[in-house]
Design a protein around this motif. Sequence first.
Motif, short mmCIF file in Angstrom:
data_model
loop_
_atom_site.label_atom_id
_atom_site.label_comp_id
_atom_site.label_asym_id
_atom_site.label_seq_id
_atom_site.Cartn_x
_atom_site.Cartn_y
_atom_site.Cartn_z
N SER A 202 17.30 6.34 2.90
CA SER A 202 16.46 6.29 2.16
C SER A 202 16.45 7.85 1.24
CB SER A 202 15.08 6.60 2.88
OG SER A 202 14.74 5.32 3.48
N GLU A 273 15.20 -2.90 0.46
CA GLU A 273 14.90 -3.33 1.66
C GLU A 273 14.94 -4.74 2.26
OE1 GLU A 273 14.42 -0.80 3.48
OE2 GLU A 273 14.23 0.94 1.74
N THR A 313 19.64 -1.89 1.87
CA THR A 313 18.70 -1.45 2.90
C THR A 313 19.18 -0.26 3.69
OG1 THR A 313 17.98 -2.26 5.24
CG2 THR A 313 20.23 -2.74 4.49
#
Length: 476
Positions: A202, A273, A313
Amino acid sequence: MTIEYTDENISMSENTKLDRVNKSDIDTILVSIFQSSYDGIYVADSDGVGVMVNSAYSRITGVESQELLGKNMMTVVKEGLVSESVTIKVLEEKTAQTIIQTVRGKELLVTGNPVFDLNGKITYVVTNVRDISDLNYMKTELLHSKRLTEQYIYEIEELKKRELIHMHLDGIIGQSQEIMKVFHLARKVAKVNSTVLILGESGVGKEVIVNYLHQESDRANKPLIKVNCGAIPKHLLESELFGYEKGAFTGADSQGKPGLFEQADGGTIFLDEIGDMPIDLQVKLLRVLQEFEIMRVGGRKSFKIDVRVISATHMNLEEMVDKNDFRRDLYYRLNIVPIKVPPLRERIADIVPLAFYFLNKTNKKNKLNKRFHHEIIHFFEEYRWPGNIRELENLIERLVVTTDNEEIEMQDLPASMLQGKPRKKTETGKLKEIIANVERKLIKEQMEKSKTTRQAAKELGISQSALVKKMQKLGF
């Protein structure tokens, strides 16, 4: 030193003619300009022998004119007065040169420019000297990493030759080899319609890669639709993606609604995601990827769409496949071209340019003029950045708007960051650091006693050139 004056090498106003000004007046004017320059100026002839030095040069360097005039620069270097000569470099390369020069322990930014005669031969070399000893963070970047922030790029001509990738997409700048490889792959993939899976922690900038892929593709003038599969409630995700017919469910729009895939027709859809997508919906997504057909919720017929699918992701999809949390067939369909974006801690060369980019951006946004203390730069490079680029950007904005002083210092950092573990170092790295610290201490103490690099080198038992190289390497 004799200079010939012609209409070609002297620029005057329209009301001034050369024949109205005698040679002695011109000499007086040029000498006055030469001596009044704030920057130090040193002039050598075609043999590298000093012929003129202005007072600013002596002020900046501490070297008196008589120590240079009439001496060949090769001799001056051998005597240890200067670390190396830009004059010699200009005479060898026959082009302008810029170097970092050490003169009596002081670091200077030195630029030499050749003066040619009508036959194309060098007659003089004019050297311009600037004191950069106070610009610690610039000096550190130049000596250790050959990186330069935006404020100083115009200062160093040599850095223009460097291959840099400046991706000004959502404030991302990259110059590390790691991110260059990512954009090199993305550039190749952008021109085709293959499905792309972007992997990475992230905050590493996965969405920037998506923007780049779309902007460099033939679909750039078509929609780019972004969907966060983890942010939409699971019971609404299907209708959001594929749309619904009127009366499909309670609360549905009476006219029906096109889904995000329909809105992206002709362009690109980004499924962020993707690991959060429910298993039952994965089956329907797989059919879309296989047939490029969709059916609205409550609909009875499917229809074709033309869309490029990019997903992303931070999860380990292979592990999820093994645990039956993600469909294997969908994983293979999404993973045709994987692009792994490395975390910021593995892209050390990007940390400082990014930090200065966000600093300038926040300064401009808030009409401020904050700057970094050089210790902050070192800390940024050692910190692990668990939140990656997003953490760096948020931190800098917080520091700019909350610090009281113009200079952002270590004490302004959050306590949690200062208590965090620095980037792990190998035993070899620790040993090198210990040795470097010992060398730095010894050289500093000896330079304070000896004043010149030649004398210090003699006391330390090494050559003058070896000492200068060590001082540059150790950041003096």
